[in-house]
Design an enzyme around this catalytic site. Sequence first.
Site, mmCIF file in Angstrom:
data_model
loop_
_atom_site.group_PDB
_atom_site.id
_atom_site.type_symbol
_atom_site.label_atom_id
_atom_site.label_comp_id
_atom_site.label_asym_id
_atom_site.label_seq_id
_atom_site.Cartn_x
_atom_site.Cartn_y
_atom_site.Cartn_z
ATOM 1 N N LYS A 151 -0.941 -16.146 -0.694
ATOM 2 C CA LYS A 151 0.359 -15.808 -0.571
ATOM 3 C C LYS A 151 1.021 -14.988 0.817
ATOM 4 O O LYS A 151 2.124 -15.153 0.936
ATOM 5 C CB LYS A 151 0.579 -14.455 -1.704
ATOM 6 C CG LYS A 151 -0.169 -13.299 -1.504
ATOM 7 C CD LYS A 151 0.730 -12.197 -0.592
ATOM 8 C CE LYS A 151 -0.342 -11.163 -0.376
ATOM 9 N NZ LYS A 151 0.046 -10.127 0.784
ATOM 10 N N ALA A 166 0.608 -1.119 0.192
ATOM 11 C CA ALA A 166 0.000 0.063 0.032
ATOM 12 C C ALA A 166 0.757 1.225 -0.072
ATOM 13 O O ALA A 166 0.574 2.114 -0.825
ATOM 14 C CB ALA A 166 -0.996 -0.050 1.168
ATOM 15 N N ASN A 206 3.519 -9.345 6.724
ATOM 16 C CA ASN A 206 3.674 -10.750 7.058
ATOM 17 C C ASN A 206 5.158 -11.035 7.182
ATOM 18 O O ASN A 206 5.210 -11.664 8.186
ATOM 19 C CB ASN A 206 2.735 -11.663 6.185
ATOM 20 C CG ASN A 206 1.274 -11.170 6.313
ATOM 21 O OD1 ASN A 206 0.842 -11.885 7.051
ATOM 22 N ND2 ASN A 206 0.791 -10.695 5.221
HETATM 23 N N1 LIG Z 1 -1.526 -2.892 3.394
HETATM 24 C C1 LIG Z 1 -1.375 -3.266 2.158
HETATM 25 O O1 LIG Z 1 -0.136 -3.256 1.747
HETATM 26 C C2 LIG Z 1 -2.269 -4.496 1.539
HETATM 27 C C3 LIG Z 1 -2.353 -4.299 0.001
HETATM 28 C C4 LIG Z 1 -3.013 -5.175 -0.594
HETATM 29 C C5 LIG Z 1 -4.091 -5.841 0.018
HETATM 30 N N2 LIG Z 1 -4.149 -5.854 1.495
HETATM 31 C C6 LIG Z 1 -5.324 -6.297 1.920
HETATM 32 O O2 LIG Z 1 -6.408 -5.251 2.170
HETATM 33 C C7 LIG Z 1 -7.271 -5.747 3.254
HETATM 34 C C8 LIG Z 1 -7.054 -4.402 4.043
HETATM 35 O O3 LIG Z 1 -5.790 -4.255 4.583
HETATM 36 P P1 LIG Z 1 -5.659 -2.896 5.097
HETATM 37 O O4 LIG Z 1 -4.012 -2.678 5.044
HETATM 38 O O5 LIG Z 1 -6.432 -1.608 4.698
HETATM 39 O O6 LIG Z 1 -5.864 -2.895 6.767
HETATM 40 P P2 LIG Z 1 -4.950 -2.593 8.015
HETATM 41 O O7 LIG Z 1 -4.196 -3.745 8.226
HETATM 42 O O8 LIG Z 1 -4.458 -1.194 7.959
HETATM 43 O O9 LIG Z 1 -6.197 -2.690 9.285
HETATM 44 C C9 LIG Z 1 -6.651 -1.743 10.037
HETATM 45 C C10 LIG Z 1 -8.034 -1.457 9.756
HETATM 46 O O10 LIG Z 1 -8.897 -2.333 10.523
HETATM 47 C C11 LIG Z 1 -9.901 -1.574 10.915
HETATM 48 N N3 LIG Z 1 -10.636 -2.005 12.109
HETATM 49 C C12 LIG Z 1 -9.912 -2.302 13.249
HETATM 50 N N4 LIG Z 1 -10.947 -2.822 14.229
HETATM 51 C C13 LIG Z 1 -12.066 -3.041 13.442
HETATM 52 C C14 LIG Z 1 -13.294 -3.688 13.699
HETATM 53 N N5 LIG Z 1 -13.849 -4.159 14.696
HETATM 54 N N6 LIG Z 1 -14.247 -3.361 12.680
HETATM 55 C C15 LIG Z 1 -14.020 -3.036 11.629
HETATM 56 N N7 LIG Z 1 -12.566 -2.555 11.205
HETATM 57 C C16 LIG Z 1 -11.807 -2.460 12.126
HETATM 58 C C17 LIG Z 1 -9.165 -0.323 11.421
HETATM 59 O O11 LIG Z 1 -10.049 0.771 11.471
HETATM 60 C C18 LIG Z 1 -8.418 -0.335 10.037
HETATM 61 O O12 LIG Z 1 -9.079 0.577 9.067
HETATM 62 C C19 LIG Z 1 -6.425 -7.029 3.951
HETATM 63 O O13 LIG Z 1 -7.120 -8.115 3.603
HETATM 64 C C20 LIG Z 1 -5.027 -6.907 3.431
HETATM 65 O O14 LIG Z 1 -4.486 -8.366 3.293
HETATM 66 C C21 LIG Z 1 -3.718 -4.934 2.205
HETATM 67 O O1 LIG Z 2 1.814 -6.139 4.039
HETATM 68 P P1 LIG Z 2 1.339 -7.608 3.521
HETATM 69 O O2 LIG Z 2 2.073 -8.982 3.684
HETATM 70 O O3 LIG Z 2 0.053 -7.779 4.015
HETATM 71 O O4 LIG Z 2 1.315 -7.629 2.020
HETATM 72 C C1 LIG Z 2 0.696 -6.357 1.298
HETATM 73 C C2 LIG Z 2 0.199 -6.794 0.090
HETATM 74 O O5 LIG Z 2 -0.786 -7.805 -0.060
HETATM 75 C C3 LIG Z 2 1.238 -6.957 -0.740
HETATM 76 O O6 LIG Z 2 0.649 -7.051 -2.325
#
Ligand SMILES: NC(=O)c1ccc[n+]([C@@H]2O[C@H](COP(=O)([O-])OP(=O)(O)OC[C@H]3O[C@@H](n4cnc5c(N)ncnc54)[C@H](O)[C@@H]3O)[C@@H](O)[C@H]2O)c1
Ligand SMILES: O=P(O)(O)OC[C@H](O)CO
Length: 392
Positions: free
Chosen positions: A251, A200, A317
């Site tokens: 992954k 992200a 992770n």
């Molecule tokens: N961060 C990355 O680089 C990335 C990239 C691609 C996909 N993803 C995927 O996207 C999804 C979201 O990840 P993210 O990075 O945006 O989240 P994050 O790991 O930053 O998680 C925190 C989020 O969870 C929320 N939260 C906490 N308690 C909660 C509750 N009880 N109910 C509802 N929400 C609550 C928080 O407000 C916050 O928005 C995940 O499945 C992750 O694997 C993440």
């Molecule tokens: O930071 P991670 O391990 O949740 O991975 C982030 C994204 O899923 C990578 O594409």
Amino acid sequence: MNSKLLKIGAIGTLVGVTAFTGMHYFGCGSKPIKPFTPIEDEIKKPKTPQKVGIIGSGNWGSAIAKIVGANALKNPDFFVEEVKQYVYEEEFEGRKLTEIINEDHMNKKYLPGIELPENIVADPDLISTVKDADLLIFVLPHQFVPRILGTIKGKLKKGVRAITLIKGVNFIDNKLVLISELIEKELECEVCSLMGANVANEVAQEQYCETSIGYKNVETGVLFWKLFNTENFEVRIVNDVKGPEICGALKNVVAIGAGFCDGVEEYGGNTKAAIMRVGLMEMKQFAQMYYPSVQTETFFESCGVGDLITTCFGGRNRKCAEAFVRTKKSWEEIEKDLLKGQKLQGTGTAIEVYEILKNDNVIDKFPLFKTIYKIVQGKLDPEDIVRYDQLD
Ligand SMILES: NC(=O)c1ccc[n+]([C@@H]2O[C@H](COP(=O)([O-])OP(=O)(O)OC[C@H]3O[C@@H](n4cnc5c(N)ncnc54)[C@H](O)[C@@H]3O)[C@@H](O)[C@H]2O)c1
Ligand SMILES: O=P(O)(O)OC[C@H](O)CO
């Protein structure tokens, strides 16, 4: 990053697939369409501009809000300008997070330093975020999905379509259930998936990357392409919703294995490459065992091998698994210390995947997933990661 080379490759592929998918806007029978990049000028406008609602505002939720907000502003014939974002309300530095986002146009807790477009409106009320939406984006840690769906069920506009950006799976009533299946069943709507090599913070800094959208109906896939694609966030669309989604979830498990590898002094890059190769094989085996319609091409897209590479080098992770080996702290402590409110997904998924495979009596066909699960649970040592095929 040699983005020029990548673009030349993409243009070549486009020329090739355009011939193949010449009929993609007209439908082409039951044969899956090969992955492709839509041709911008050929995209049909929706009858009315589509209202977008984002559910989730963490690290990825915020990065994606930046892209979606900008594209909604740029394409008023396609999308309503205002994009609402459901924010799980909390206090940060003495202020409400929704207030910070709406006044400072930045999610200072989950994506500090990155400006969000002013048409992104943070809303602590889930129902008010989703009730008028035509397009819903699910982007929150997978453990919160069932509760969210229960709250919004029956409260949505007719014809709403959804896309999941969530990397995780569920284990419900002794059965594997994908997030897209859960959304489809609970909300009775069409669901796409968006997954890719997308750390992200790097996406938010507009570093060039690719991603994949999985679709069932090509018109919806193309509409979501329009919503997400940018010069630096290049989307290819694949006629396979579940393949990208399973890759995205699994992954995270392999990334935990890669992190164990990084934490053990004696193991280097070659060892990690071996874990990644076997991990990819097990991901493909798992996907095609449970969903035979998952296409082999999907694994060669950004959501497959691309995401596996980035996550095993730059993801959370990986980082947390390395810390688990080096510090001997609990997963809860590591998540709290290193992720500052963000959520670790891979350990939960390692457990869920193990339970699914064990329940179906096929766990021995997945020695690496089994070994990662056992190290996560403290039943094996991290050094055992390379002995996955010799252990019971
Ligand atoms: N961060 C990355 O680089 C990335 C990239 C691609 C996909 N993803 C995927 O996207 C999804 C979201 O990840 P993210 O990075 O945006 O989240 P994050 O790991 O930053 O998680 C925190 C989020 O969870 C929320 N939260 C906490 N308690 C909660 C509750 N009880 N109910 C509802 N929400 C609550 C928080 O407000 C916050 O928005 C995940 O499945 C992750 O694997 C993440
Ligand atoms: O930071 P991670 O391990 O949740 O991975 C982030 C994204 O899923 C990578 O594409």
